[in-house]
Design an enzyme around this catalytic site. Structure first.
Site, PDB file in Angstrom:
ATOM      1  CG  ASP A 148     -15.916  29.395  30.515  1.00  0.00           C
ATOM      2  OD1 ASP A 148     -15.774  30.219  31.429  1.00  0.00           O
ATOM      3  OD2 ASP A 148     -15.247  28.358  30.428  1.00  0.00           O
ATOM      4  N   GLY A 212      -6.313  22.113  28.560  1.00  0.00           N
ATOM      5  CA  GLY A 212      -7.299  22.507  27.562  1.00  0.00           C
ATOM      6  C   GLY A 212      -6.726  23.715  26.856  1.00  0.00           C
ATOM      7  CD  GLU A 385     -10.221  31.486  33.168  1.00  0.00           C
ATOM      8  OE1 GLU A 385     -11.299  31.093  32.707  1.00  0.00           O
ATOM      9  OE2 GLU A 385      -9.256  30.733  33.397  1.00  0.00           O
TER      10      GLU A 385
END
Length: 398
Positions: A148, A212, A385
């Protein structure tokens, strides 16, 4: 090439099996309530049907073993043999300053990820449990780690360094790392692909907005800045996280409320943000319902939430000397048209001419939502992702 992508959390394991390089999804799902009573695997069938399979899964190896068995199952699976899986790609949350790219996982890589555990004490151990599980269950298969934090290792020192004592920061690894890097990397590159722009010559602001949330400034193919810092608490107001707050407020509250460090951590991570201000929920759908019912605190929370995003967009445009593309992604960014509209309204001075009509009808798909005359192209790009992790895995192992 079939790539299994794993995202192992402390109490969950998400997976996708992709056929690369096309990125066709062969199977997907996730284990929830791992290590807790009532654990289960929820999978999505090719026709979109959701199936829930209950099983006692006390730890990660058993969860991964169950996922593999379902992939080969006559009723729910899509492969005949585990030998059809060519490689496994893992989401690894924190690579610190040790990793600026995705890497093939070796004992040396595992040791370095373990050294980063103090920076991500909840995530890194869980991520590594997935790696160990695959080593045990599919011995010899090659694995790749996608971090990440890696995308943001291009940030210059004046951006990533905090204005705290220099030597103290170096001693403890205190700096801006940023997160959601795989998402920001995917949607920025995909936006340029859709628009026919040269990624290495374009100024892009990516807004990954969900429970988030983070905003990144990407200039000429490299990350310049990101709103998340050393931890995923800095920056935007989030579902339960505070985002930016005067550090002096925290020391004040420690004394006023008698809070220790753990109490402050819980306050800013789990009790703040949209939930803390609204007193209703951290879920934007419930906030919107409360607003319709006249809840003033819910209205305030939403106004604060949208304002913070808009402020960061302006700041990052200034930092890059302008902006060519603004990308919205994430659960809220892809689906909540009201937030996109609030952020982009009255931004003509910056070159954004927004198309409210197109925006209002747009949910969860790739779409330009600015008008043709807009100097800045505003676009929605659903993040992927898992595809990015599978793509990196394929590239590295070829």
């Amino acid at each position: 090439m079939k790539v299994l992508v794993l995202n192992c959390g402390s109490s969950s394991v998400k997976y996708k099996l992709l056929e690369m390089p096309k990125g066709d999804v062969l199977a997907q799902g996730g284990v929830e309530k791992l290590g807790l009573p009532g654990s289960f695997l929820k999978l999505t069938m090719p026709n979109g049907e959701k199936v829930v399979l209950e099983k006692d899964m006390p730890e990660h190896t058993i969860a991964v073993e169950f996922i593999l068995s379902v992939l080969k199952d006559d009723k729910y699976g899509c492969i005949k043999s585990y030998e059809e899986i060519d490689a496994v790609g893992h989401r690894l949350v924190h690579g610190g300053e040790k990793f600026s790219n995705s890497v093939e996982i070796t004992p040396e890589v595992i040791a370095k990820v373990e050294e980063c555990i103090p920076l991500a004490p909840l995530h890194n151990p869980a991520n590594l449990k997935g790696v160990v599980a695959i080593e045990k269950l599919l011995p010899g298969i090659r694995q790749v780690g996608v971090f990440d934090t890696a995308f943001f290792q291009t940030m210059p020192e004046h951006v990533y360094r905090y204005a705290l004592p220099y030597d103290m920061c170096n001693k403890h690894g205190v700096r801006r790392y940023g997160f959601h890097g795989t998402s920001h990397r995917y949607v920025s590159a995909r936006a340029c692909e859709i628009l026919g722009l040269d990624y290495d010559k374009t100024r892009i602001i990516t807004a990954h907005i969900g429970n988030g949330a983070s905003i990144a400034a990407i200039k000429n193919g490299k990350a310049l800045d990101v709103s998340l810092g050393m931890t995923p608490v800095e920056g935007l107001m989030m579902g339960t996280r505070s985002g930016d707050v005067d550090p002096g407020v925290l020391t004040f509250l420690m004394e006023a409320e008698g809070l220790e460090a753990a109490g402050i951590s819980e306050l800013i991570n789990k009790k703040s943000g949209v939930l803390g201000v609204s007193g209703v929920s951290s879920d934007m759908r419930e906030i919107e319902d409360a607003i319709k019912n006249g809840n003033e605190r819910a209205t305030l929370a939403m106004t604060m939430y949208d304002y913070r995003i808009k402020k960061y967009v302006g700041a990052y445009a200034a930092a890059m000397g302008g902006v060519d593309v603004l990308v919205f992604t994430g659960g809220v960014g892809e689906n909540q048209y009201t937030t996109r509209e609030k952020v982009c309204t009255d931004m003509e001075f910056m070159g954004i001419v927004f198309d409210s009509k197109v925006n209002e009808g747009m949910r969860g798909k790739e779409m330009v939502i600015s008008k043709p005359e807009s100097k800045v192209t505003v676009i929605v790009v659903p993040t992927d992702e898992e595809y990015m992790i599978a793509s990196d895995t394929m590239t590295i192992l070829k």
